[in-house]
Design a protein around this motif. Structure first.
Motif, short mmCIF file in Angstrom:
data_model
loop_
_atom_site.label_atom_id
_atom_site.label_comp_id
_atom_site.label_asym_id
_atom_site.label_seq_id
_atom_site.Cartn_x
_atom_site.Cartn_y
_atom_site.Cartn_z
N ASP A 238 0.82 -1.21 0.00
CA ASP A 238 0.00 0.00 0.00
C ASP A 238 0.85 1.26 0.00
N THR A 239 2.00 1.17 0.63
CA THR A 239 2.83 2.35 0.79
C THR A 239 4.02 2.39 -0.18
N ALA A 240 3.98 1.54 -1.20
CA ALA A 240 5.13 1.41 -2.09
C ALA A 240 5.41 2.70 -2.87
N ASP A 241 6.70 2.99 -3.03
CA ASP A 241 7.14 4.09 -3.90
C ASP A 241 7.66 3.48 -5.20
N ASP A 242 6.93 3.71 -6.28
CA ASP A 242 7.26 3.06 -7.54
C ASP A 242 8.67 3.34 -8.01
N ASN A 243 9.10 4.58 -7.82
CA ASN A 243 10.44 4.91 -8.30
C ASN A 243 11.51 4.16 -7.53
N GLU A 244 11.31 4.03 -6.23
CA GLU A 244 12.29 3.29 -5.44
C GLU A 244 12.30 1.82 -5.81
N VAL A 245 11.10 1.29 -6.06
CA VAL A 245 11.03 -0.11 -6.49
C VAL A 245 11.76 -0.28 -7.81
N ALA A 246 11.51 0.65 -8.74
CA ALA A 246 12.16 0.55 -10.05
C ALA A 246 13.67 0.63 -9.93
N GLY B 93 13.63 -14.48 -4.31
CA GLY B 93 13.87 -14.07 -2.93
C GLY B 93 14.38 -12.64 -2.88
N ALA B 94 15.29 -12.32 -3.78
CA ALA B 94 15.84 -10.96 -3.83
C ALA B 94 14.75 -9.95 -4.18
N LEU B 95 13.89 -10.32 -5.12
CA LEU B 95 12.79 -9.43 -5.52
C LEU B 95 11.87 -9.14 -4.34
N ARG B 96 11.54 -10.19 -3.60
CA ARG B 96 10.57 -10.04 -2.51
C ARG B 96 11.14 -9.25 -1.34
N LYS B 97 12.46 -9.14 -1.31
CA LYS B 97 13.08 -8.35 -0.24
C LYS B 97 13.03 -6.86 -0.53
N ILE B 98 12.70 -6.50 -1.74
CA ILE B 98 12.67 -5.07 -2.09
C ILE B 98 11.53 -4.38 -1.35
N PRO B 99 11.81 -3.29 -0.63
CA PRO B 99 10.74 -2.56 0.07
C PRO B 99 9.71 -2.05 -0.94
N GLY B 100 8.45 -2.32 -0.66
CA GLY B 100 7.39 -1.92 -1.58
C GLY B 100 6.85 -3.09 -2.39
N VAL B 101 7.56 -4.22 -2.35
CA VAL B 101 7.10 -5.40 -3.07
C VAL B 101 6.32 -6.29 -2.09
N ALA B 102 5.02 -6.48 -2.38
CA ALA B 102 4.19 -7.28 -1.49
C ALA B 102 4.17 -8.74 -1.94
N ARG B 103 4.07 -8.93 -3.24
CA ARG B 103 3.81 -10.27 -3.75
C ARG B 103 4.34 -10.35 -5.17
N THR B 104 4.79 -11.51 -5.57
CA THR B 104 5.21 -11.69 -6.96
C THR B 104 4.46 -12.87 -7.55
N ARG B 105 4.31 -12.84 -8.84
CA ARG B 105 3.69 -13.96 -9.54
C ARG B 105 4.60 -14.29 -10.72
N THR B 106 5.10 -15.50 -10.73
CA THR B 106 6.14 -15.87 -11.69
C THR B 106 5.57 -16.77 -12.77
N THR B 107 5.86 -16.43 -14.00
CA THR B 107 5.51 -17.27 -15.14
C THR B 107 6.78 -17.67 -15.85
N VAL B 108 7.06 -18.96 -15.88
CA VAL B 108 8.29 -19.44 -16.51
C VAL B 108 8.08 -19.56 -18.02
N VAL B 109 9.04 -19.05 -18.77
CA VAL B 109 8.98 -19.14 -20.23
C VAL B 109 9.49 -20.51 -20.67
N LEU B 110 8.64 -21.23 -21.40
CA LEU B 110 9.04 -22.55 -21.91
C LEU B 110 9.85 -22.41 -23.19
#
Lengths: 153, 153
Positions: free
Chosen positions: B73-81, B119-136
DNA sequence: TGTGAAAATCAACTACA
DNA sequence: TGTAGTTGATTTTCACA
């Protein structure tokens, strides 16, 4: 493939128009030795090609969208992929694991064109449903990942 | 930007190492005229750069995934980017409309590395959840769209 | 913007270590 | 694989239409 090849690859990913003399200076080889190495990298399919990267909005493609394509029960993936390749606005096409069968990246001039494009996608036999995510801004794209390029693998 | 510029752009997207002489023959101008035009296209940011395209698995990046990033809810998009840009395995990063805030493309050597990367992605402040799609498989990628390049716009 | 010409540089090929 | 040398093409700059 040794460390020098990886240096050359990294340099060419950075600047695809670097001269062989430039590359030679960078890796400490003569231009002809670099020429030889690059030729082999191209021949063995490591280097797939060289492309100019263009600012999409400068060429009238200001709208980018990522579209998930959900298949019908009887869908033939190869036929769907071929139909997607026919649509020039589909810039990239990934066959993926999960509920959707494909994720594609589309570039079009306007949102009107996006609507038209979605219509075309949904007409493809084997496409049941699409889910469109509009790109608001591209922070970076196709950035060279040199993580493993510097190692021996 | 006229039709000749667009022809030159299309040719350079096709082959980023085309010589000015080649381009001149293709568009019916002298090499120096093409040189002049290309310089302007580069200076005005229409042509962003030239890059060699490498077969990812040849450089030890056999696993590709598309990852949706849902913000807190409190994520700063620029910081996440900015944090995403720090991760070298993140090759492309799109700010998108919808539930997720970003969609990124990641390339890693192995699925183990993908797990570590998530794991590294989820540690980023502002990241609540990830959804991963593997490319075949990548059917095609970064294909030049010349739809509007041939028109006057 | 364009052409045409000149000098510097480069690509591509050839011997040869 | 590599360097070095050679030849023809290319880049790049410049005077000029």
């Amino acid at each position: 493939m040794d460390a020098v090849d990886r240096q050359i690859i990294a340099a060419l990913r950075e600047n695809g128009r670097a001269t062989y003399a430039d590359l030679g200076r960078k890796v400490g080889l003569s231009a002809s030795a670099v020429h030889e190495r690059v030729g082999k990298l191209e021949a063995t399919g490591v280097i797939v090609g060289y492309h100019a990267v263009v600012d999409p909005s400068s060429v009238g493609l200001g709208v980018t969208a990522l579209i998930s394509i959900h298949p019908t029960d009887t869908a033939d993936d190869n036929e769907v992929a071929l139909a997607l390749a026919e649509l020039t606005e589909v810039e990239s096409c990934y066959r993926v694991a999960g509920d959707e069968s494909f994720i594609v990246k589309v570039r079009v001039p306007t949102v009107d064109e996006l609507e038209r494009s979605l219509g075309a996608l949904r007409k493809i036999p084997g496409v049941a449903r699409t889910r469109t995510t509009v790109v608001l801004s591209t922070r970076f794209e196709g950035r060279p990942n040199t993580t493993t390029v510097g190692l021996d693998a």
